[in-house]
Design an enzyme around this catalytic site. Sequence first.
Site, short mmCIF file in Angstrom:
data_model
loop_
_atom_site.label_atom_id
_atom_site.label_comp_id
_atom_site.label_asym_id
_atom_site.label_seq_id
_atom_site.Cartn_x
_atom_site.Cartn_y
_atom_site.Cartn_z
CG HIS A 168 -0.42 0.31 2.50
ND1 HIS A 168 -0.06 -0.66 3.42
CD2 HIS A 168 -0.13 1.50 3.10
CE1 HIS A 168 0.41 -0.09 4.51
NE2 HIS A 168 0.38 1.22 4.34
CG ASP A 204 -0.27 -3.99 2.70
OD1 ASP A 204 0.27 -3.50 1.69
OD2 ASP A 204 -0.49 -3.35 3.75
CB SER A 256 2.85 1.99 6.18
OG SER A 256 1.60 2.22 6.76
#
Length: 417
Positions: free
Chosen positions: A226, A271, A367
Site C-alpha cells: 500500500h 499487502d 507502514s
Amino acid sequence: MYQPGILVRRKRVWKPWTVALITVALLLALAVLIGLLVYFLVYDEKTHYYQASFWIPSINYSSDLSKEQSKFRTGLKQKISNEIDVIFQRSSLKHHYVKSQVVNFRPSNDGVKADVLIKFQIPRKNAGTLKRQADNILQEKLQSSQSILKRDASLPYLREMNAAQAEHILNSDCGSGMEYPPIARIADGKPADKASWPWQSSLQVEGIHLCGASLIGSQWLVTSAHCFDNYKNPKLWTVSFGRTLSSPLTTRKVESIIVHENYASHKHDDDIAVVKLSSPVLFSENLHRVCLPDATFQVLPKSKVFVTGWGALKANGPFPNSLQEVEIEIISNDVCNQVNVYGGAISSGMICAGFLTGKLDACEGDSGGPLVISDNRNKWYLLGIVSWGIDCGKENKPGIYTRVTHYRDWIKSKTSI
C-alpha cells in the site's frame, strides 16, 4: 581645541611570578606535544583484517553447510570462532585481537575447508611484525591434537583484506542487531540506539519519508504494497539508510518495485512488495540485512517482538527525525478476530501484535516497516510488515502486520533470497 595625547613608551618589566607562569605553560605545552608524538608513534592503532583458510579433516562436507540458518552450519561456525578466540586470547596478541568470523565453507576431497576473517587492532609501526606473530601463533596452536583446524596449504596463510570489503563480509550474516534491548516505544517513545536496527530503511518521495522498509539482501527491500498506492513509478522513490532522516548513512535510488499480484488497495490482504535498489549497499555494523524466517517458523502468542519506524509519535502527532522503537506482544488471530476487536477481519496472511489495552503501537508513517523477533542466539528475524490498524494505540485495536512466513515463497520467487 584639545590636542591629542603624546604616546610615551615605557619599558615593560616582567614580574617573577609572571615569568614562572609562562615557563610552566611552555613546559606543559611541550609535554603535551611530546606525549602526542609518542602516542602516534607507539600507540596509534589501525584496524587490520586478515583472511585465513583452514582444513577440517574430521568433518565431511554436507549440503547443510551451504544453508545459512542450518544448525550444523551455525554450530560449526561458532566452534571454529571459539577455537580461534581461545588461541589469540591466550597469546601475546590478546590485547590486539578483536574477533573472527567464518565467512565460507568449501568442499574438499578429505574434509571441509573454512575461510575465516580475523580482525586485529595493531599499532601502525608494528603491523608487519605482529602479522608474523599471528601467523606463528596459529601454526603452533593448530599442530595440537586437540584442534579441529589444520592449515590449508593450498593458500597463503594470512592474506590482508581491504577494510571496507572486510566489514562488508563481517556484517554479511543476517539479523545481527543489538543485544535484546529494554522496553521503548514508537508512540510516546524513545529513539532507537545507533546500530540497533541496521536493516531499517526509509522510503521517500522528493526527500519526504512516506514508509519504512527492511533490507533483506544487499540490493533488496521488503515493505508494504500500500506504500505504492499513490506513487507507482520507481523513479520517484529514493531509499535512505541510517538512524536519522536528516543525516543518513547512505541513500539509493530505486530500480524496480514488485507488488504482490493479488494486492488491491481497497482490501488489506497480500499487502507486500519487494523493492530492488539501483545498486547494492555495502554492509557495515550500522547497515546490514535482517533474517527471513522459514515458511514453517512458528511464533506463540505473548512472544515479545519489536516494531520500528519514523512514524507519528501519536495519532495526529509529530513525526520524529530519529528512528523509534517499541516492544509489543504477539496476539493470536483468534483473539484479534473477536467481535470487540477486529470482528473476523484478520486472515491467515496477517499477524496481530500490540496490547488490547492500547497505547503502544505503530502509527502513521510506520507502514512497511519491520516487526522483528530475536532467537536465543540474538539473531533477529522479520516476522511481520506494518500493514494497517485503526488509529494508533487505541484500546482493542492492536496493529496488524503482513505475516512474512505466509509470503516466504513469494519473496524467494521474486528476489531469490
